[in-house]
Design a protein around this motif. Structure first.
Motif, short mmCIF file in Angstrom:
data_model
loop_
_atom_site.label_atom_id
_atom_site.label_comp_id
_atom_site.label_asym_id
_atom_site.label_seq_id
_atom_site.Cartn_x
_atom_site.Cartn_y
_atom_site.Cartn_z
N ILE A 183 12.70 36.92 33.55
CA ILE A 183 12.49 36.99 35.01
C ILE A 183 11.46 38.06 35.33
N HIS A 187 7.85 37.45 37.20
CA HIS A 187 7.60 38.12 38.46
C HIS A 187 6.44 39.12 38.38
N LEU A 197 8.05 32.22 40.85
CA LEU A 197 9.46 32.20 41.22
C LEU A 197 10.09 30.97 40.59
N HIS A 198 11.16 31.15 39.83
CA HIS A 198 11.81 30.02 39.17
C HIS A 198 12.61 29.20 40.16
N LEU A 199 13.44 29.87 40.96
CA LEU A 199 14.20 29.30 42.07
C LEU A 199 15.39 28.42 41.67
N ILE A 201 17.58 29.39 38.65
CA ILE A 201 18.17 30.06 37.49
C ILE A 201 19.68 29.84 37.52
N ALA A 222 9.76 25.46 40.59
CA ALA A 222 9.15 26.79 40.57
C ALA A 222 7.96 26.85 41.52
N LYS A 255 11.08 37.12 45.40
CA LYS A 255 11.68 37.41 44.10
C LYS A 255 13.20 37.55 44.22
N ASP A 258 15.51 34.72 43.04
CA ASP A 258 15.79 34.67 41.61
C ASP A 258 16.81 35.74 41.23
N ASN A 261 20.26 34.46 42.11
CA ASN A 261 20.73 33.46 41.16
C ASN A 261 21.13 34.09 39.83
#
Length: 272
Positions: A183, A187, A197-199, A201, A222, A255, A258, A261
């Motif tokens: 992460i 970032h 941003l994975h969004l 997780i 993402a 951020k 994430d 999550n």
């Protein structure tokens, strides 16, 4: 003048650098395909496959899982050329109803390719792809990790006796540390890309190798921030997975989504 010496055969034409013969197939049918491959498959350069190669990978698969987006083909033995077991993910847009739905799913294919530019021990790299625009099918190839996803590992671990537990505390701590490192890497932008941003997780998007090293997968939703930006505005609030993502309605993503999550996932790892 005659001689007993046989003429030497002509030398074969010099092949192009970094070319290999890849044998993909089974005992009943095989196809030899010539393709340029870098010595290091994990250098971030995607290999473009063709339809014949994709079909051979399907035939080599020993497991096939069906999902809402399509089918996942798993080859648990080393695939020649890649020299590792691989997963072939098929994204089928034919079953997506409406232009908007198809556009969103096609966007997720592009987002998945973001991962190929992020070389990190905590992220599963994308190795190859094939875009079959005519049939609205898109294929992504990534390494296969032996111990599956974290969600299933936790569920299996709960059914074991205390003495036989696989997910010992040192392993759980390692998993949390490795995902936290992934992460942080996403970032932290650089000259080649912005903050990612994975969004999504969650435990099902964390996979484990034979040594229980953890890696992130599924960058379908993402988002990459533009240089200098700290957030991104979206037109839909249907982001992430229920139970992990905040229940609040968000149009501006940062951020911290994430982090939220990851915090939920860390809590599940610690209490189960």
């Amino acid at each position: 003048m005659e001689t007993d010496q046989q003429p030497e055969p002509p030398e074969e034409a010099e092949t192009m650098p970094n070319r290999e013969q890849i044998q993909l197939g089974d005992l009943s049918r095989s196809v030899t395909i010539e393709i340029t491959i870098k010595n290091d498959l994990h250098d971030g350069r995607l290999i473009e496959l063709n339809n014949k190669m994709v079909q051979q990978l399907k035939r080599m698969a020993v497991d096939k899982l069906e999902g809402g987006f399509g089918i996942v083909y798993i080859s648990k033995q080393k695939v020649p050329g890649f020299n590792i077991p691989v997963v072939l993910k098929e994204i089928d847009l034919r079953h997506q109803i409406g232009i908007q739905s198809q556009t969103q799913k096609l966007g997720s294919v592009t987002n998945e390719k973001i991962a190929s530019r992020m070389m990190h021990f905590g992220i599963v790299p994308l190795l190859a792809y094939h875009d079959d625009h005519a049939n609205k099918k898109y294929y992504l190839v990534s390494p296969y990790l032996e111990n599956g996803d974290l969600f299933q590992a936790i569920a299996t671990d709960k059914g074991l006796s205390k003495d036989a537990m696989k997910l010992r505390w040192e392993i759980r701590t390692k998993i949390m540390y490795q995902i936290a490192c992934a992460i942080d890497f996403m970032h932290t932008g650089n000259k080649l890309r912005g903050t990612v941003l994975h969004l999504d997780i969650k435990s099902k998007n964390i996979v484990l190798d034979a040594m229980f090293n953890a890696r992130l997968i599924d960058f379908g939703i993402a988002r990459e921030l533009k240089e200098g930006d700290v957030n991104i505005t979206v037109t839909t609030t249907n982001v992430g997975t229920l139970g992990y993502f905040s229940a609040d309605q968000h149009y501006v993503l940062t951020k911290h989504h994430d982090y939220h999550n990851f915090g939920v996932g860390k809590y599940l790892v610690c209490i189960t």
